[in-house]
Scaffold this motif. Structure first.
Motif, PDB file in Angstrom:
ATOM      1  N   ALA A 168       0.891  -1.102  -0.014  1.00 49.15           N
ATOM      2  CA  ALA A 168      -0.026   0.151   0.012  1.00 49.15           C
ATOM      3  C   ALA A 168       0.761   1.311  -0.079  1.00 49.15           C
ATOM      4  N   LEU A 169       2.196   1.228   0.754  1.00 47.49           N
ATOM      5  CA  LEU A 169       2.978   2.635   0.833  1.00 47.49           C
ATOM      6  C   LEU A 169       3.706   2.656  -0.702  1.00 47.49           C
ATOM      7  N   LEU A 170       4.146   1.580  -1.362  1.00 43.93           N
ATOM      8  CA  LEU A 170       4.560   1.622  -2.324  1.00 43.93           C
ATOM      9  C   LEU A 170       3.736   2.109  -3.538  1.00 43.93           C
ATOM     10  N   GLU A 171       2.441   1.721  -3.489  1.00 44.10           N
ATOM     11  CA  GLU A 171       1.679   2.245  -4.488  1.00 44.10           C
ATOM     12  C   GLU A 171       1.200   3.836  -4.253  1.00 44.10           C
ATOM     13  N   ILE A 172       0.999   4.204  -2.890  1.00 43.48           N
ATOM     14  CA  ILE A 172       1.229   5.802  -2.639  1.00 43.48           C
ATOM     15  C   ILE A 172       2.552   6.381  -3.287  1.00 43.48           C
ATOM     16  N   THR A 173       3.556   5.856  -3.118  1.00 40.51           N
ATOM     17  CA  THR A 173       4.738   6.212  -3.553  1.00 40.51           C
ATOM     18  C   THR A 173       5.137   6.233  -4.864  1.00 40.51           C
ATOM     19  N   TYR A 174       4.855   5.136  -5.633  1.00 45.02           N
ATOM     20  CA  TYR A 174       5.180   5.231  -7.033  1.00 45.02           C
ATOM     21  C   TYR A 174       3.851   4.815  -7.925  1.00 45.02           C
ATOM     22  N   GLY A 175       2.930   4.888  -7.447  1.00 47.58           N
ATOM     23  CA  GLY A 175       1.644   4.621  -8.431  1.00 47.58           C
ATOM     24  C   GLY A 175       1.423   3.251  -8.467  1.00 47.58           C
ATOM     25  N   PRO A 176       0.120   3.054  -9.247  1.00 41.26           N
ATOM     26  CA  PRO A 176      -0.336   1.672  -9.438  1.00 41.26           C
ATOM     27  C   PRO A 176       0.677   0.692 -10.102  1.00 41.26           C
TER      28      PRO A 176
END
Length: 522
Positions: free
Chosen positions: A273-281
Motif C-alpha cells: 500500500a505504501l509503495l502504491e502511494i509512493t510510485y503509483g499503481p
C-alpha cells in the motif's frame, strides 16, 4: 558531424532522437551496459529532421565522458526492440567511450540525473556494510522515539525481488512523525540528525525534514537518506516528493518486516500500500526512468514549510561524485602558497569550501592544523581519507552555508577555540548565492573578534565572459567594492586588496580575480 542512423533512432553529440513518442521508456547502453533511461514523451522535445523527431539531450553528467568513439545501443524497454545499435564517433579523438569511475566500475545515471556506481557493480562486502548500517540507523531512530522503517527503493527492491534494485545506488529509511505542525516535524528531524552525529556518522541535510547519513564501506562509501513522514490536515506527506489524501495509519503501523538480501528489515505494516502511494499503481514494473512528479501544490507546501537551504546543490553533488578527483589538480593553488607565506608557522587554518581538499591537505603537510569544510560529503570524505592515510593534522566535515543552524554552531565553536584560527576561502564566495555569502560574514564576525584574518580569492566581473576550464555553472561574478562593502557592513575591515590577471593561472585559463585580507576586531 554526420548523424548516424539506424531504424527509428539517431544519435549525435547532443543527444538521442527517436521518431515517435510511443515507446514509453527508452534505454541507452554503452558497450552493452545499461547507462541511462528516459521517457519518450516526458523527457524529449520535438525537432524537425526530415520528419518530426523527439530529442532527448544527453544528461549533463555524461558529457565529460562522451569523447572518442563508443558502441551505443538504444532500445525500447517494454519490447526490448532495438532502435539503434552501432559505433558512433562523438568527436575526432582516438579514445573509446567508457562510462566508468577511476576504479573501472561502470557508472549509471540515477533518477536525480547524477552518475552513480549502482548495486550491480558493487561487491558483497559493500552490500553487507550498507545493510549493517540500515539496521543500525533504524535501531537508533527507533531508540530516539520514532517509528522508523525501510522506504523507497530499498523497500521496493525487497518486496519485488528480496534485494536492492540493481540500478539503485543507496538506501532510504523513513519514519512516521506524531507531529502535525511542520515546525515540530523540523525540530524532530534535527534532533534525530544529532543522534546520528553522536553515533559517529557524517550527515548532510537536504531540508528541514530529510537528511543523509554517510556510511563508509570497502568501495568508497554509500548513503542512507532519512525522510520524515507526517500528516497535516488529513494529507500524508513523505519527504521529498510524496503526498496522499488516501493514507491510513495502518499502512505503516504496527511495523512489520521485509526480507532484503536474506535479512529481515523493519518495514511498514502494508508495504504494498505504501509503495502504491509512493510510485503509483504500476510500481511492480521496473522503470529506471521513473521520476517523482508531485503536483504543484505539494511542491509549494513542502518548499514553504521545510526547504530553501540547498543553493546550487545539484551541480556540486554531481561534480564531486563524478570526475573531480581526476580533473582537479592535486598540487596547492598559488593562493595557498601566498597565504602560507604571510601567516606565522603553526597558525591553524579553517578552509571553507575546501572542495577536493587540495589546499587544505597541503596546509596540513606544512605542519598546520587544518579544518576543511565543504557543502558536499563526497568531497570531505575523500579528503578525510587522504588525511588519515598520510596521518596529517587535518579534519574534514560538511558545512551548509545556507543552514543558519550550522552557521551559528560553527561560528560559536570557532569563537571558543583556544587559538583564533585563520579563515581561508579560495574561489568560494563567487560560488555562493547572497544568503550563503552573508552567512559567511556572520561566521567571520563571530570567530575572528579576538584576532585572526580571513583570506579570500574570487572571480570578478571582468572574468564573466572568459572561457573556463571547468565549464559553465552557477557563478556570481563579484565586484571587489561590493564585497568590501558587505564585509565592512558586517563589522570587518580590509587589510589588503589586489585584483588582476596572473594570480590564479590554471592550464589555458588566466582568470581575473581579487584577493582580500579582512579582519573582524573589537
Amino acid at each position: 558531424m554526420t548523424v548516424a542512423e539506424l531504424r527509428v533512432a539517431t544519435i549525435d553529440p547532443g543527444g538521442v532522437a527517436i521518431d515517435s513518442a510511443r515507446p514509453a521508456v527508452v534505454d541507452v547502453l554503452f558497450d552493452g551496459e545499461w547507462v541511462w533511461s528516459f521517457q519518450a514523451e516526458r523527457d524529449t522535445r520535438k525537432v524537425l529532421r526530415r520528419t518530426v523527431h523527439h530529442y532527448a539531450p544527453w544528461p549533463e553528467c555524461l558529457l565529460p565522458y562522451l569523447h572518442g568513439t563508443g558502441h551505443v545501443t538504444v532500445r525500447e524497454r517494454s519490447s526490448e526492440r532495438t532502435l539503434f545499435d552501432g559505433d558512433y564517433a562523438f568527436d575526432s579523438s582516438d579514445a573509446r567511450v567508457r562510462i566508468a569511475d577511476g576504479q573501472g566500475r561502470a557508472l549509471i545515471v540515477d533518477k536525480a540525473g547524477e552518475l552513480q556506481c549502482a548495486f550491480a557493480e558493487r561487491g558483497q562486502a559493500t552490500v553487507d556494510a550498507l545493510l549493517d548500517a540500515v539496521e543500525d540507523v533504524l535501531a537508533r531512530l527507533t531508540g530516539a522515539g520514532v517509528d522508523a522503517f525501510l522506504a523507497y527503493g530499498g523497500l521496493l527492491g525487497a518486496v519485488r525481488d528480496g534485494a536492492f534494485i540493481p540500478h539503485d545506488s543507496d538506501a532510504d529509511v523513513a519514519y512516521l512523525s506524531t507531529h502535525n505542525a511542520p515546525v515540530d516535524v523540523a525540530r524532530e528531524s534535527f534532533a534525530l540528525e544529532r543522534v546520528m552525529i553522536e553515533a559517529g556518522y557524517w550527515t548532510w541535510r537536504f531540508s528541514a525534514a530529510d537528511f543523509k547519513v554517510i556510511v563508509p564501506d570497502p568501495e568508497g562509501g554509500r548513503a542512507i537518506d532519512v525522510f520524515a513522514g507526517f500528516v497535516v490536515e488529513d494529507v500524508f506527506y513523505l519527504l521529498p516528493e510524496v503526498a496522499s489524501e488516501t493514507f491510513r495509519t495502518d499502512m505503516i503501523l504496527p511495523l512489520g518486516e521485509v526480507e532484503l538480501h536474506g535479512r529481515y528489515i523493519t518495514a511498514p505494516a502494508d508495504p504494498e500500500a505504501l509503495l502504491e502511494i509512493t510510485y503509483g499503481p504500476h510500481w511492480r514494473i521496473p522503470d529506471p526512468s521513473f521520476k517523482f512528479e508531485a503536483p504543484q501544490w505539494v511542491r509549494h507546501r513542502l518548499t514553504g514549510w521545510l526547504r530553501g537551504n540547498n543553493g546550487n546543490h545539484d551541480h556540486w553533488w554531481s561534480f564531486y561524485f563524478g570526475q573531480s578527483n581526476e580533473t582537479v589538480p592535486i598540487e596547492p593553488s598559488p593562493f595557498a602558497r601566498w597565504v602560507n607565506d604571510r601567516e606565522p608557522l603553526g597558525s591553524a587554518i579553517v578552509d571553507i569550501g575546501t572542495g577536493t581538499g587540495r589546499d587544505a591537505l597541503w596546509f596540513a603537510r606544512q605542519d598546520r592544523d587544518v579544518l576543511g569544510l565543504d557543502y558536499i560529503p563526497a568531497a570531505t570524505e575523500r579528503a578525510g581519507n587522504i588525511a588519515r592515510a598520510e596521518e596529517l593534522p587535518a579534519r574534514f566535515r560538511t558545512l551548509n552555508l545556507y543552514d543558519i543552524r550550522q552557521v551559528l554552531a560553527l561560528g560559536a565553536d570557532l569563537a571558543h577555540q583556544s587559538e583564533t584560527p585563520v579563515l581561508y576561502g579560495r574561489f568560494l564566495i563567487h560560488a555562493l548565492e547572497d544568503a550563503g555569502r552573508l552567512n559567511l560574514w556572520r561566521i567571520a564576525n563571530m570567530s575572528l573578534r579576538r584576532g585572526g584574518k580571513f583570506y579570500l580569492e574570487f572571480r570578478t566581473g571582468l572574468d564573466e565572459n572568459a572561457e573556463h576550464e571547468f565549464g559553465e555553472h552557477f557563478r556570481r561574478y563579484l565586484e571587489p567594492d561590493a564585497v568590501i562593502a558587505e564585509i565592512e557592513a558586517s563589522g570587518g575591515q580590509i587589510e589588503h586588496c589586489e585584483a588582476g590577471h596572473g594570480l590564479a593561472v590554471y592550464k589555458q585559463e588566466d582568470p581575473h580575480v581579487c584577493r582580500l585580507v579582512a579582519t573582524w576586531k573589537r
